[in-house]
Write an enzyme that holds these catalytic residues in place. Structure first.
Site, short mmCIF file in Angstrom:
data_model
loop_
_atom_site.label_atom_id
_atom_site.label_comp_id
_atom_site.label_asym_id
_atom_site.label_seq_id
_atom_site.Cartn_x
_atom_site.Cartn_y
_atom_site.Cartn_z
N GLY A 182 0.85 -1.19 0.00
CA GLY A 182 0.00 0.00 0.00
C GLY A 182 0.88 1.23 0.00
O GLY A 182 2.00 1.20 0.52
N GLN A 220 2.80 9.92 0.99
CA GLN A 220 4.06 9.20 1.20
C GLN A 220 5.06 9.46 0.08
O GLN A 220 6.23 9.12 0.22
CB GLN A 220 3.82 7.69 1.32
CG GLN A 220 3.20 7.28 2.63
CD GLN A 220 3.09 5.78 2.71
OE1 GLN A 220 2.12 5.21 2.25
NE2 GLN A 220 4.09 5.15 3.30
N CYS A 252 5.91 0.14 7.77
CA CYS A 252 5.52 1.22 6.88
C CYS A 252 6.72 1.69 6.07
O CYS A 252 7.82 1.83 6.61
CB CYS A 252 4.95 2.37 7.71
SG CYS A 252 4.43 3.79 6.74
N LEU A 253 6.49 1.95 4.80
CA LEU A 253 7.57 2.41 3.93
C LEU A 253 8.11 3.77 4.38
O LEU A 253 9.27 4.08 4.13
CB LEU A 253 7.08 2.50 2.48
CG LEU A 253 6.61 1.18 1.87
CD1 LEU A 253 6.03 1.41 0.47
CD2 LEU A 253 7.75 0.16 1.82
N HIS A 272 -4.72 1.39 7.32
CA HIS A 272 -3.37 1.95 7.41
C HIS A 272 -3.23 3.13 6.45
O HIS A 272 -2.75 4.20 6.83
CB HIS A 272 -2.35 0.84 7.09
CG HIS A 272 -0.92 1.27 7.14
ND1 HIS A 272 -0.07 0.88 8.15
CD2 HIS A 272 -0.17 2.03 6.31
CE1 HIS A 272 1.13 1.39 7.93
NE2 HIS A 272 1.09 2.09 6.81
N GLU A 273 -3.65 2.93 5.20
CA GLU A 273 -3.50 3.99 4.19
C GLU A 273 -4.45 5.16 4.45
O GLU A 273 -4.08 6.32 4.25
CB GLU A 273 -3.71 3.43 2.78
CG GLU A 273 -2.71 2.35 2.38
CD GLU A 273 -1.24 2.71 2.58
OE1 GLU A 273 -0.88 3.90 2.47
OE2 GLU A 273 -0.45 1.79 2.87
N HIS A 310 -2.88 7.30 6.95
CA HIS A 310 -1.87 8.16 6.32
C HIS A 310 -2.51 9.43 5.76
O HIS A 310 -2.00 10.53 5.97
CB HIS A 310 -1.18 7.44 5.15
CG HIS A 310 0.07 6.73 5.52
ND1 HIS A 310 1.15 7.35 6.10
CD2 HIS A 310 0.42 5.44 5.38
CE1 HIS A 310 2.12 6.48 6.30
NE2 HIS A 310 1.69 5.30 5.88
#
Length: 156
Positions: free
Chosen positions: A50, A55, A93-94, A135-136, A139
């Site tokens: 994702g 991000q 997480c990235l 999660h997204e 963000h």
């Protein structure tokens, strides 16, 4: 596209800000498809499942995800319902490299959003897909998984 991480304090401010609603009128269909493709490629190159627009430094309310071989491009998502049943699972997480923690999330969610064509959609998700959507969406609302995680650990 480069992924914004919390380690770069100047760039990281976008990760803590609620994103602007996506305005389809500002993009041609071709430009929108290119943007989604670039996001998908960036996510895949980073071995992610994702990736939200903020991000990669974009103040836009959308994310891409790929779970169980199905690709999603979700615009202006709103979690309409979430189950009272929850599950604790490790997340990473990235934008928070080499860091993991246990996060409690709803097992099932229903989101209202728009697809790449600007058409209203409703998706009922459970399991990993529900977790990725939550999660997204976090963000896009300026929240990181480390804000709610337990047992956060940095892997060296």
């Amino acid at each position: 596209m480069a992924i914004v991480t919390i380690e770069n304090k100047k760039e990281a401010k976008i990760l803590r800000k609620k994103t602007a609603d996506f305005d389809f009128s500002k993009y041609s269909k071709s430009d929108l498809r290119k943007l989604v493709q670039a996001m998908k490629q960036t996510m895949k190159d980073a071995d992610g499942i994702g990736l939200s627009a903020n991000q990669v430094g974009l103040d836009l309310n959308f994310f891409v995800a790929e779970v169980n071989g199905k690709f999603y491009a979700i615009f202006n998502p709103k979690i309409e319902k979430q189950s009272s049943e929850t599950e604790e699972t490790e997340e990473g997480c990235l934008s928070v490299p080499a860091t993991y923690g246990i996060v409690r999330r709803a097992e099932k969610v229903t989101i209202n959003a728009f697809d790449i064509n600007g058409k209203k959609i409703k998706i009922k998700a459970w399991g990993l897909l529900a977790r990725v959507f939550q999660h997204e969406t976090d963000h896009l609302n300026g929240k990181l998984f480390i804000d709610k995680a337990k047992n956060v650990q940095k892997v060296i």
